[in-house]
Write a protein that holds these residues in place. Structure first.
Motif, PDB file in Angstrom:
ATOM      1  N   GLU A   1       0.811  -1.219   0.000  1.00 27.94           N
ATOM      2  CA  GLU A   1       0.000   0.000   0.000  1.00 27.94           C
ATOM      3  C   GLU A   1       0.843   1.267   0.000  1.00 27.94           C
ATOM      4  OE1 GLU A   1      -0.398  -2.423   2.267  1.00 27.94           O
ATOM      5  OE2 GLU A   1      -2.358  -3.309   1.795  1.00 27.94           O
ATOM      6  N   GLY A   2       2.163   1.128   0.086  1.00 27.00           N
ATOM      7  CA  GLY A   2       3.047   2.276  -0.018  1.00 27.00           C
ATOM      8  C   GLY A   2       3.578   2.799   1.292  1.00 27.00           C
ATOM      9  N   TRP A   3       3.004   2.363   2.425  1.00 22.87           N
ATOM     10  CA  TRP A   3       3.507   2.868   3.694  1.00 22.87           C
ATOM     11  C   TRP A   3       4.709   2.039   4.147  1.00 22.87           C
ATOM     12  CZ3 TRP A   3       3.870  -0.275   7.928  1.00 22.87           C
ATOM     13  CH2 TRP A   3       3.051  -1.417   7.985  1.00 22.87           C
ATOM     14  N   SER A   4       5.528   2.636   4.969  1.00 16.07           N
ATOM     15  CA  SER A   4       6.690   1.924   5.502  1.00 16.07           C
ATOM     16  C   SER A   4       7.086   2.528   6.839  1.00 16.07           C
ATOM     17  CB  SER A   4       7.871   1.994   4.525  1.00 16.07           C
ATOM     18  OG  SER A   4       8.277   3.330   4.317  1.00 16.07           O
ATOM     19  N   THR A   5       7.891   1.792   7.566  1.00 17.82           N
ATOM     20  CA  THR A   5       8.434   2.288   8.824  1.00 17.82           C
ATOM     21  C   THR A   5       9.917   2.586   8.635  1.00 17.82           C
ATOM     22  OG1 THR A   5       9.256   0.191   9.721  1.00 17.82           O
ATOM     23  CG2 THR A   5       6.903   0.640   9.978  1.00 17.82           C
ATOM     24  N   SER A   6      10.482   3.267   9.567  1.00 17.37           N
ATOM     25  CA  SER A   6      11.938   3.379   9.609  1.00 17.37           C
ATOM     26  C   SER A   6      12.506   2.039  10.070  1.00 17.37           C
ATOM     27  CB  SER A   6      12.355   4.499  10.558  1.00 17.37           C
ATOM     28  OG  SER A   6      11.835   4.254  11.846  1.00 17.37           O
ATOM     29  N   ASP A   7      13.826   1.932  10.108  1.00 19.22           N
ATOM     30  CA  ASP A   7      14.447   0.679  10.552  1.00 19.22           C
ATOM     31  C   ASP A   7      14.056   0.382  12.001  1.00 19.22           C
ATOM     32  OD1 ASP A   7      15.618   0.617   8.107  1.00 19.22           O
ATOM     33  OD2 ASP A   7      17.665   0.987   8.808  1.00 19.22           O
ATOM     34  N   GLN A   8      13.607  -0.836  12.231  1.00 14.02           N
ATOM     35  CA  GLN A   8      13.353  -1.338  13.588  1.00 14.02           C
ATOM     36  C   GLN A   8      14.434  -2.364  13.906  1.00 14.02           C
ATOM     37  OE1 GLN A   8      10.783   0.219  15.099  1.00 14.02           O
ATOM     38  NE2 GLN A   8      10.272   1.223  13.148  1.00 14.02           N
ATOM     39  N   LEU A   9      14.825  -2.452  15.163  1.00 11.12           N
ATOM     40  CA  LEU A   9      15.882  -3.383  15.556  1.00 11.12           C
ATOM     41  C   LEU A   9      15.260  -4.723  15.953  1.00 11.12           C
ATOM     42  CD1 LEU A   9      18.899  -3.817  15.947  1.00 11.12           C
ATOM     43  CD2 LEU A   9      18.616  -3.079  18.332  1.00 11.12           C
ATOM     44  N   TRP A  10      15.390  -5.698  15.069  1.00  9.73           N
ATOM     45  CA  TRP A  10      14.829  -7.024  15.285  1.00  9.73           C
ATOM     46  C   TRP A  10      15.904  -7.955  15.849  1.00  9.73           C
ATOM     47  CZ3 TRP A  10       9.687  -7.073  13.980  1.00  9.73           C
ATOM     48  CH2 TRP A  10       9.258  -6.069  13.096  1.00  9.73           C
TER      49      TRP A  10
END
Length: 433
Positions: free
Chosen positions: A334-343
């Motif tokens: 859908e085009g949305w995204s998050t910044s980098d998350q620490l997994w």
């Protein structure tokens, strides 16, 4: 008697009134002074660049699903030659899908005013009679039908998908895929027919006839225009302002900070996700797909299959294995995204080794606890499994996964679409594809 004379004279006036009536097929029906070939050519060249970018990023989105890997990844059965596939989707750079799909959706939204203005500028041509004056003119009209119909269909289904409103019958992936090829056929034909003319118009400012002949009249200009209330430059400025407004209120879906808060036109903007390590976007919540605490509690086990047989691990046993970390975003179609998350969790390659592939991890088939809905099963290619950043994640940002982010375990792979980062993982089958 005066009344009789008035009635008697009415038929004499009817022919004049009837001749004053105009239909859309009559050029005099369209009286805006803004229409003209130069105005249309400017919009056309903007769309040429923008729609080309949309098509290329759309093909990249299709490739990101690794559609030839397994039928569960490809939602376009019977696609034949239209589903050509040139390369395995890479895992780097890790923000690749965030960039390509963010561009695809944001550019599509921004082009809406340009597309509508372009259709408005040429609408008199759509009603022109006769429908075809020659073979070349007939081909142009057919290409226009494919172009206009395909563009409206693609933009409409795309915008509905962004809003998560699936009002159309059938799968969005299938409809959007085939609609894109219909649009492309009309787009290529129309560009081949009209691009030379558009370039000439923008260079000279007026349409030109054959060599050594006087300039032809503007075919899109109204023959009987109304008084001007807005110049053509002003109209172009209004279109540009509309596109800029849409950019400001939608692009923030791909960024953090103030831009995300003013992305008011998208489901991912305008609201805060709340405090804590798990405070970032999700598409599907655990409640929406009927994942209950009983499904993810002490009785949950991860099943790993391969040449070594079938292995089962509790969450505690997975946490006791060597843990690795990776900073990766979530990016959705859908085009949305998050910044980098620490997994943090267990590498997929380490699980492949336990399954019987210690040297060269193969493809893996992933199954979720989710029992219904799309992408509850997904396939990952060997290059994705082998990447050291590809994890069966157990924690994010220093805390256990929340139920909505896939507790007790989820897949996280660099540069992969969000739907392939399967949540609530139940089974990993290595080498089954």
């Amino acid at each position: 008697m005066p009344e009789r004379r008035r009635i008697a004279s009415l038929p004499d006036r009817l022919p004049d009134r009837l001749t004053a009536l105009r239909t859309p097929a009559d050029p005099g029906f369209w009286r805006s002074p803004v229409r003209g070939v130069r105005f249309t050519a400017v919009l056309g060249l903007v769309l040429l660049v923008g729609l080309t970018l949309l098509f290329v990023t759309g093909l990249l989105s299709y490739a990101a699903y690794n559609p030839d890997l397994d039928p569960v990844n490809d939602k376009t059965p019977g696609k034949g030659l239209l589903g050509f596939y040139l390369f395995a989707w890479p895992t780097g750079p890790h923000w690749l899908y965030r960039l390509t799909q963010g561009l695809h959706v944001t550019v599509g939204i921004v082009l809406v005013p340009v597309l509508l203005a372009k259709l408005w500028s040429v609408i008199p041509r759509l009603f022109a009679l006769p429908p075809a004056r020659s073979v070349g003119h007939a081909l142009e009209r057919i290409s226009l039908l494919l172009l206009v119909g395909g563009a409206l269909f693609e933009f409409l289904t795309g915008l509905l998908n962004i809003q998560l409103d699936y009002l159309f019958p059938g799968s969005f992936y299938t409809l959007h895929f085939y609609g894109a090829w219909v649009f492309l056929a009309g787009f290529v034909a129309h560009v081949a027919l009209k691009l030379p003319q558009a370039v000439r118009v923008l260079r000279s400012g007026i349409p030109r006839g054959e060599p050594d002949t006087p300039a032809a009249p503007d075919p899109l200009a109204a023959p009987d225009p109304l008084p001007a209330t807005l110049s053509r430059r002003g109209a172009l400025a209004m279109v540009g302002a509309g596109s800029l407004l849409l950019l400001i209120t939608s692009a923030g879906r791909s960024f953090d900070g103030p831009l995300r808060r003013i992305a008011l036109l998208t489901p991912r903007g305008g609201t805060e996700e709340g405090p804590g390590p798990n405070a970032f976007q999700v598409n599907k919540t655990a409640a929406a797909v009927r994942i209950t605490p009983a499904d993810t509690g002490e009785r949950w086990r991860l099943t790993v299959r391969g040449p070594a047989g079938e292995l089962r691990f509790s969450r505690a046993e997975l946490l006791a294995m060597e843990q690795h970390s990776a900073a990766l975003p979530i990016a959705c179609v859908e085009g949305w995204s998050t910044s980098d998350q620490l997994w943090r969790g267990v590498r997929l390659s380490d699980l492949a080794a336990l399954a019987g592939y210690p040297d060269s991890p193969p493809d893996v088939f992933v199954e979720s606890l989710q029992r219904s809905g799309s992408f509850r099963k997904a396939a990952l290619r060997g290059n994705q499994v082998r990447d050291g950043r590809s994890l069966l994640a157990l924690e994010v940002n220093g805390a256990p996964l929340s139920p909505d982010h896939g507790y007790p375990a989820r897949i996280i792979v660099p540069a992969a679409p969000g739907v392939l980062n399967t949540k609530w993982v139940e089974t990993l089958t290595f080498g089954a594809l």
